[in-house]
Design a protein around this motif. Structure first.
Motif, mmCIF file in Angstrom:
data_model
loop_
_atom_site.group_PDB
_atom_site.id
_atom_site.type_symbol
_atom_site.label_atom_id
_atom_site.label_comp_id
_atom_site.label_asym_id
_atom_site.label_seq_id
_atom_site.Cartn_x
_atom_site.Cartn_y
_atom_site.Cartn_z
ATOM 1 N N SER A 145 0.844 -1.192 0.000
ATOM 2 C CA SER A 145 0.000 0.000 0.000
ATOM 3 C C SER A 145 0.875 1.237 0.000
ATOM 4 C CB SER A 145 -0.943 -0.001 1.209
ATOM 5 O OG SER A 145 -1.684 1.190 1.262
ATOM 6 N N GLY A 146 0.331 2.315 -0.554
ATOM 7 C CA GLY A 146 1.036 3.591 -0.493
ATOM 8 C C GLY A 146 1.101 4.126 0.925
ATOM 9 N N CYS A 147 0.153 3.712 1.756
ATOM 10 C CA CYS A 147 0.166 4.070 3.184
ATOM 11 C C CYS A 147 0.672 2.866 3.962
ATOM 12 C CB CYS A 147 -1.235 4.472 3.647
ATOM 13 S SG CYS A 147 -1.337 4.935 5.378
ATOM 14 N N VAL A 148 1.835 2.991 4.602
ATOM 15 C CA VAL A 148 2.480 1.858 5.269
ATOM 16 C C VAL A 148 1.627 1.327 6.414
ATOM 17 C CG1 VAL A 148 4.597 1.105 6.410
ATOM 18 C CG2 VAL A 148 4.703 2.858 4.646
ATOM 19 N N SER A 149 0.842 2.162 7.057
ATOM 20 C CA SER A 149 0.059 1.718 8.207
ATOM 21 C C SER A 149 -1.053 0.741 7.815
ATOM 22 C CB SER A 149 -0.560 2.933 8.915
ATOM 23 O OG SER A 149 -1.420 3.635 8.028
ATOM 24 N N ARG A 150 -1.405 0.696 6.539
ATOM 25 C CA ARG A 150 -2.461 -0.222 6.100
ATOM 26 C C ARG A 150 -1.934 -1.627 5.804
ATOM 27 N NH1 ARG A 150 -4.227 4.170 2.522
ATOM 28 N NH2 ARG A 150 -5.914 5.324 3.542
ATOM 29 N N VAL A 151 -0.636 -1.800 5.658
ATOM 30 C CA VAL A 151 -0.064 -3.109 5.339
ATOM 31 C C VAL A 151 -0.323 -4.063 6.497
ATOM 32 C CG1 VAL A 151 2.046 -4.371 4.802
ATOM 33 C CG2 VAL A 151 1.689 -2.084 3.862
ATOM 34 N N GLY A 152 -0.837 -5.250 6.200
ATOM 35 C CA GLY A 152 -1.179 -6.234 7.222
ATOM 36 C C GLY A 152 -2.631 -6.188 7.635
ATOM 37 N N LEU A 153 -3.384 -5.184 7.184
ATOM 38 C CA LEU A 153 -4.808 -5.094 7.519
ATOM 39 C C LEU A 153 -5.558 -6.243 6.845
ATOM 40 C CD1 LEU A 153 -7.093 -3.415 8.845
ATOM 41 C CD2 LEU A 153 -7.291 -2.198 6.671
ATOM 42 N N LYS A 154 -6.391 -6.946 7.606
ATOM 43 C CA LYS A 154 -7.088 -8.112 7.092
ATOM 44 C C LYS A 154 -8.508 -8.119 7.622
ATOM 45 C CE LYS A 154 -6.484 -13.137 6.596
ATOM 46 N NZ LYS A 154 -5.649 -14.297 6.970
ATOM 47 N N GLY A 155 -9.455 -8.410 6.744
ATOM 48 C CA GLY A 155 -10.856 -8.440 7.160
ATOM 49 C C GLY A 155 -11.748 -8.918 6.034
ATOM 50 N N ILE A 156 -13.043 -9.053 6.353
ATOM 51 C CA ILE A 156 -14.051 -9.526 5.398
ATOM 52 C C ILE A 156 -14.671 -8.315 4.708
ATOM 53 C CG2 ILE A 156 -16.231 -10.768 5.158
ATOM 54 C CD1 ILE A 156 -15.484 -12.416 7.561
ATOM 55 N N VAL A 157 -14.786 -8.394 3.396
ATOM 56 C CA VAL A 157 -15.349 -7.296 2.614
ATOM 57 C C VAL A 157 -16.863 -7.271 2.814
ATOM 58 C CG1 VAL A 157 -15.682 -6.365 0.304
ATOM 59 C CG2 VAL A 157 -13.523 -7.472 0.900
ATOM 60 N N ILE A 158 -17.377 -6.153 3.312
ATOM 61 C CA ILE A 158 -18.823 -5.995 3.467
ATOM 62 C C ILE A 158 -19.394 -5.029 2.442
ATOM 63 C CG2 ILE A 158 -18.725 -6.531 5.918
ATOM 64 C CD1 ILE A 158 -18.971 -3.541 6.503
ATOM 65 N N LYS A 159 -18.522 -4.294 1.751
ATOM 66 C CA LYS A 159 -18.987 -3.390 0.702
ATOM 67 C C LYS A 159 -17.870 -3.224 -0.324
ATOM 68 C CE LYS A 159 -21.000 1.174 -0.131
ATOM 69 N NZ LYS A 159 -21.378 2.478 0.468
ATOM 70 N N ASP A 160 -18.191 -3.552 -1.569
ATOM 71 C CA ASP A 160 -17.242 -3.451 -2.676
ATOM 72 C C ASP A 160 -17.715 -2.343 -3.593
ATOM 73 O OD1 ASP A 160 -15.501 -3.729 -4.739
ATOM 74 O OD2 ASP A 160 -16.149 -5.725 -5.364
ATOM 75 N N SER A 161 -17.202 -1.140 -3.381
ATOM 76 C CA SER A 161 -17.576 -0.001 -4.218
ATOM 77 C C SER A 161 -16.547 0.170 -5.330
ATOM 78 C CB SER A 161 -17.674 1.272 -3.372
ATOM 79 O OG SER A 161 -16.430 1.577 -2.780
#
Length: 249
Positions: A145-161
């Protein structure tokens, strides 16, 4: 004599004059009488009159009923009105990972059915099917990711816009992840649907056993480049993607 013939031809209809040039007088008279002067003209009325007054009243009542039903039918809400009413918002009480685990199990069965035998081989055939798939319920992980703080974020997609993935993490947090400049990793188990996630009340030993069991399962792992994936799920189903080289890779 010439003046008499000219006056008689002027009194005749134009059809008789033209026929007399090609046929003899008797044949001309017969064609003019049978095929022109006595030819029947069939007229088809646009709306036949009702058989009686009772049928006319019934038809009028049906017409009024249909017009009233059409007037009472509510108009569909626009996208702006839906946003104002908060139809797309997930309440805080519903932002729990455990609530969306059944959706994730359904998505695993759905994606395995779409891929078929190509889940074991991969390749361009599997890639073309994945690009048109729906990712509501998929468990995604941010690997770049361009934002380093988002790397490793994991979860279930509840909205795909079109431009973002809205996910719910295991810590019951709702995160909005932009697709631009982000690479997502998705894992699909091959042997079967993985077991449900253990709750926080269970022991650490059970957690370790479950993590070890899930790690040993064979999986198909693919990555989605968000910048090449900026389409709504409904638009991706009808869009044809072409393979090309990306400057970002």
């Amino acid at each position: 004599m010439e003046s008499t013939s000219q006056s008689s031809s002027k009194n005749q209809p134009i059809a008789a004059v033209l026929l007399s040039r090609a046929h003899d007088p008797e044949e001309t008279k017969r064609i003019l009488t049978e095929k022109i002067q006595q030819r029947p003209l069939f007229l088809c009325p646009s709306s036949p009159p009702p058989s009686d007054a009772r049928a006319a009243r019934r038809r009028e009542r049906e017409k009024k009923r249909l017009s009233r039903k059409k007037a009472l039918k509510p108009k569909p809400l626009s996208a702006n009105e839906r946003r104002k009413l908060g139809l797309y918002d997930v309440p805080r009480s519903g932002q729990k990972y455990a609530l969306f685990e059944p959706l994730h199990q359904l998505w695993l069965g759905y994606i395995r059915e779409i891929l078929g035998n190509e889940i074991h081989t991969g390749g361009e055939g599997a890639a073309s099917k994945l690009t048109s798939a729906d990712f509501h319920g998929a468990e995604v992980e941010v690997v770049r990711s361009g934002c380093v703080s988002r790397v490793g974020l994991k979860g279930i997609v509840i909205k795909d816009s079109r431009f973002t993935f809205e996910v719910v993490t295991r810590r019951n947090q709702r995160k909005l992840v932009p697709k631009e400049g982000t690479v997502f990793r998705i894992e699909v188990p091959l042997g079967g649907v993985p077991t449900a996630t253990v709750e926080e009340g269970q022991s650490d030993e059970n957690k370790q056993q479950q993590q070890q069991t899930e790690a040993e399962q064979p999986k198909m792992i693919f990555e989605v480049h968000g910048e090449q994936f900026q389409f709504r799920s409904a638009d991706r189903a009808n869009k044809k993607f072409r393979s090309h080289f990306s400057k970002i890779l």
